[in-house]
Design an enzyme around this catalytic site. Structure first.
Site, PDB file in Angstrom:
ATOM      1  N   ARG A   1      20.686   0.008  54.684  1.00  0.00           N
ATOM      2  CA  ARG A   1      19.517   0.082  55.580  1.00  0.00           C
ATOM      3  C   ARG A   1      18.762  -1.233  55.557  1.00  0.00           C
ATOM      4  O   ARG A   1      18.794  -1.951  54.556  1.00  0.00           O
ATOM      5  CB  ARG A   1      18.533   1.159  55.103  1.00  0.00           C
ATOM      6  CG  ARG A   1      19.190   2.476  54.837  1.00  0.00           C
ATOM      7  CD  ARG A   1      18.526   3.612  55.593  1.00  0.00           C
ATOM      8  NE  ARG A   1      19.302   4.830  55.373  1.00  0.00           N
ATOM      9  CZ  ARG A   1      18.931   5.790  54.535  1.00  0.00           C
ATOM     10  NH1 ARG A   1      17.792   5.709  53.909  1.00  0.00           N
ATOM     11  NH2 ARG A   1      19.698   6.855  54.348  1.00  0.00           N
TER      12      ARG A   1
ATOM     13  N   LYS B   1      22.691   3.059  66.880  1.00  0.00           N
ATOM     14  CA  LYS B   1      24.107   3.361  66.657  1.00  0.00           C
ATOM     15  C   LYS B   1      24.801   3.807  67.937  1.00  0.00           C
ATOM     16  O   LYS B   1      24.406   4.765  68.587  1.00  0.00           O
ATOM     17  CB  LYS B   1      24.231   4.451  65.587  1.00  0.00           C
ATOM     18  CG  LYS B   1      25.676   4.795  65.261  1.00  0.00           C
ATOM     19  CD  LYS B   1      25.800   5.326  63.868  1.00  0.00           C
ATOM     20  CE  LYS B   1      27.155   5.957  63.615  1.00  0.00           C
ATOM     21  NZ  LYS B   1      27.370   6.280  62.210  1.00  0.00           N
TER      22      LYS B   1
ATOM     23  N   ARG C   1      30.789  10.283  58.518  1.00  0.00           N
ATOM     24  CA  ARG C   1      30.900   9.868  57.121  1.00  0.00           C
ATOM     25  C   ARG C   1      29.918  10.664  56.265  1.00  0.00           C
ATOM     26  O   ARG C   1      28.979  11.232  56.766  1.00  0.00           O
ATOM     27  CB  ARG C   1      30.576   8.378  56.976  1.00  0.00           C
ATOM     28  CG  ARG C   1      31.672   7.474  57.503  1.00  0.00           C
ATOM     29  CD  ARG C   1      31.302   6.016  57.323  1.00  0.00           C
ATOM     30  NE  ARG C   1      31.216   5.651  55.923  1.00  0.00           N
ATOM     31  CZ  ARG C   1      30.130   5.113  55.335  1.00  0.00           C
ATOM     32  NH1 ARG C   1      29.046   4.899  56.016  1.00  0.00           N
ATOM     33  NH2 ARG C   1      30.156   4.795  54.059  1.00  0.00           N
TER      34      ARG C   1
HETATM   35  C1  BTN Z   1      30.299   8.112  61.264  1.00  0.00           C
HETATM   36  O1  BTN Z   1      29.663   7.180  61.747  1.00  0.00           O
HETATM   37  O2  BTN Z   1      29.749   8.898  60.481  1.00  0.00           O
HETATM   38  C2  BTN Z   1      31.753   8.289  61.632  1.00  0.00           C
HETATM   39  C3  BTN Z   1      31.907   9.114  62.863  1.00  0.00           C
HETATM   40  C4  BTN Z   1      33.342   9.324  63.285  1.00  0.00           C
HETATM   41  C5  BTN Z   1      33.468  10.337  64.400  1.00  0.00           C
HETATM   42  C6  BTN Z   1      34.860  10.413  64.935  1.00  0.00           C
HETATM   43  S1  BTN Z   1      34.985  11.330  66.434  1.00  0.00           S
HETATM   44  C7  BTN Z   1      36.714  11.282  66.334  1.00  0.00           C
HETATM   45  C8  BTN Z   1      37.089  11.483  64.893  1.00  0.00           C
HETATM   46  N1  BTN Z   1      37.191  12.892  64.568  1.00  0.00           N
HETATM   47  C9  BTN Z   1      36.246  13.265  63.707  1.00  0.00           C
HETATM   48  O3  BTN Z   1      36.088  14.430  63.276  1.00  0.00           O
HETATM   49  N2  BTN Z   1      35.475  12.234  63.380  1.00  0.00           N
HETATM   50  C10 BTN Z   1      35.907  11.013  64.017  1.00  0.00           C
END
Ligand code: BTN
Length: 325
Positions: free
Chosen positions: A322, A187, A122
């Site tokens: 947070r 996380k 994100r």
């Molecule tokens: C986050 O917490 O920032 C979200 C992370 C999401 C990662 C997943 S891995 C599979 C899918 N493909 C990506 O490029 N991102 C999500």
């Protein structure tokens, strides 16, 4: 050719046995130097591979590769016939499914990969995606209610991941609005929702899940937030194919539940797992910071923040939450 060599190498190395560069080169008709180059590339992708003179290459630990047939076999026992694709190397599983919209995709279709060269998190962050270590998965879903219902999607996705982990490892995870899954405040997994469409018509949703299973040291150092991985919280060996199948199963089930009964049906469940429930938090939106006490979510999936006695719903967007001890 480089891709073919890598794929061949991966299969051989996965067993955990020594693989001779010379023999492998002869088998596929390339030089030992070409093999060595691809071993280096795999090592850059996060594979923990070492070399012993006279014996060849070996993985520090054998690797259970993702296997489409195994996943579909487990899913079939739960009466789920989702289309599942497994890739060794991909840019991003979310980007891959987004590219297939609107013609080449079915509801509930899944893409999994061993490695993402451009995994996205994100807020423009990178999602560190070492080879064969974690779960990188995306599912396509057509959202009949339109984009306005999309905020609730993260909520049900988080619950689906929680369902799978509880069933297989009896671990209670914590949920952090809007998109994170924690164990003991660190996380474990993140959710990335990509949307395409117009606000009031059915829209396309690609749901991405990154779930840390067994973080290699080298990759852990690249992650820019406190993290954990599933393997360190269980004595059971984490079986990636079973876990992938159960996440897919619960995800389809939760999305159907959301379609039939809306978000109201899961609010109490989500709030019971809310990491920040009744805790002081800081909500950061760009340069703005709002302090309050977390009161869970409402039936639209908005965060309820008690700001100086007034309950304020916070609707998604590029926000970060947070603790404010
Ligand atoms: C986050 O917490 O920032 C979200 C992370 C999401 C990662 C997943 S891995 C599979 C899918 N493909 C990506 O490029 N991102 C999500």
């Amino acid at each position: 050719m480089a891709k073919a060599i890598k794929e061949h190498l991966i299969k051989k190395l996965a067993t955990g046995d020594f693989v001779s560069g010379q023999i492998l080169g002869d088998e596929i008709g390339v030089s030992r130097a070409a093999i060595s180059k691809q071993v280096n590339a795999l090592s850059e992708m996060g594979l923990d591979v070492f070399r012993v003179t006279g014996k060849g290459y070996k993985l520090v630990e054998p690797l259970e590769l993702l296997n489409k047939s195994k996943i579909q076999h487990i899913l079939a026992k739960d009466n789920n016939d989702a289309i599942v694709e497994v890739h060794n190397i991909i840019d991003s599983t979310n980007d891959y499914l987004m590219r297939r919209i609107p013609n080449h995709i079915q509801n509930g279709q899944v893409c999994l990969a061993e490695y993402q060269s451009a995994g996205r998190g994100r807020r423009g962050r990178q999602w560190v995606s070492p080879f064969g270590s974690h779960l990188y998965m995306s599912m396509y879903w057509s959202l009949e209610e339109g984009m306005s219902a999309a905020m609730g999607i993260s909520t049900v996705v988080a619950l689906a991941v929680s369902d799978a982990i509880k069933l297989l490892y009896n671990i209670d995870v914590e949920l952090k609005w809007p998109n994170d899954i924690y164990i003991n405040g660190l996380k474990l997994a993140g959710i990335l929702i990509d949307l395409e469409g117009t606000p009031h018509e059915p829209c396309h949703v690609v749901i991405g899940i990154g779930l840390n299973l067994n973080m290699p040291n080298k990759s852990g150092a690249l992650v820019d937030q406190p993290w954990t991985d599933l393997q360190r919280h269980t004595t059971k060996k984490v079986d990636r194919n079973t876990l992938a199948a159960k996440v897919i199963y619960f995800l389809s089930k939760r999305l159907e539940q959301h379609k039939e009964n809306g978000l109201e049906s899961v609010v109490t469940e989500w709030n019971a797992q809310d990491y920040f429930m009744n805790k002081k938090v800081k909500l950061i939106t760009g340069k703005n910071e709002t302090k309050g006490v977390c009161q869970g979510i409402n039936a639209q999936g908005a965060l309820l923040l008690n700001v100086e006695g007034e309950l304020t719903p916070i609707y998604g967007g590029e926000v970060s939450l947070r603790g404010d001890a």
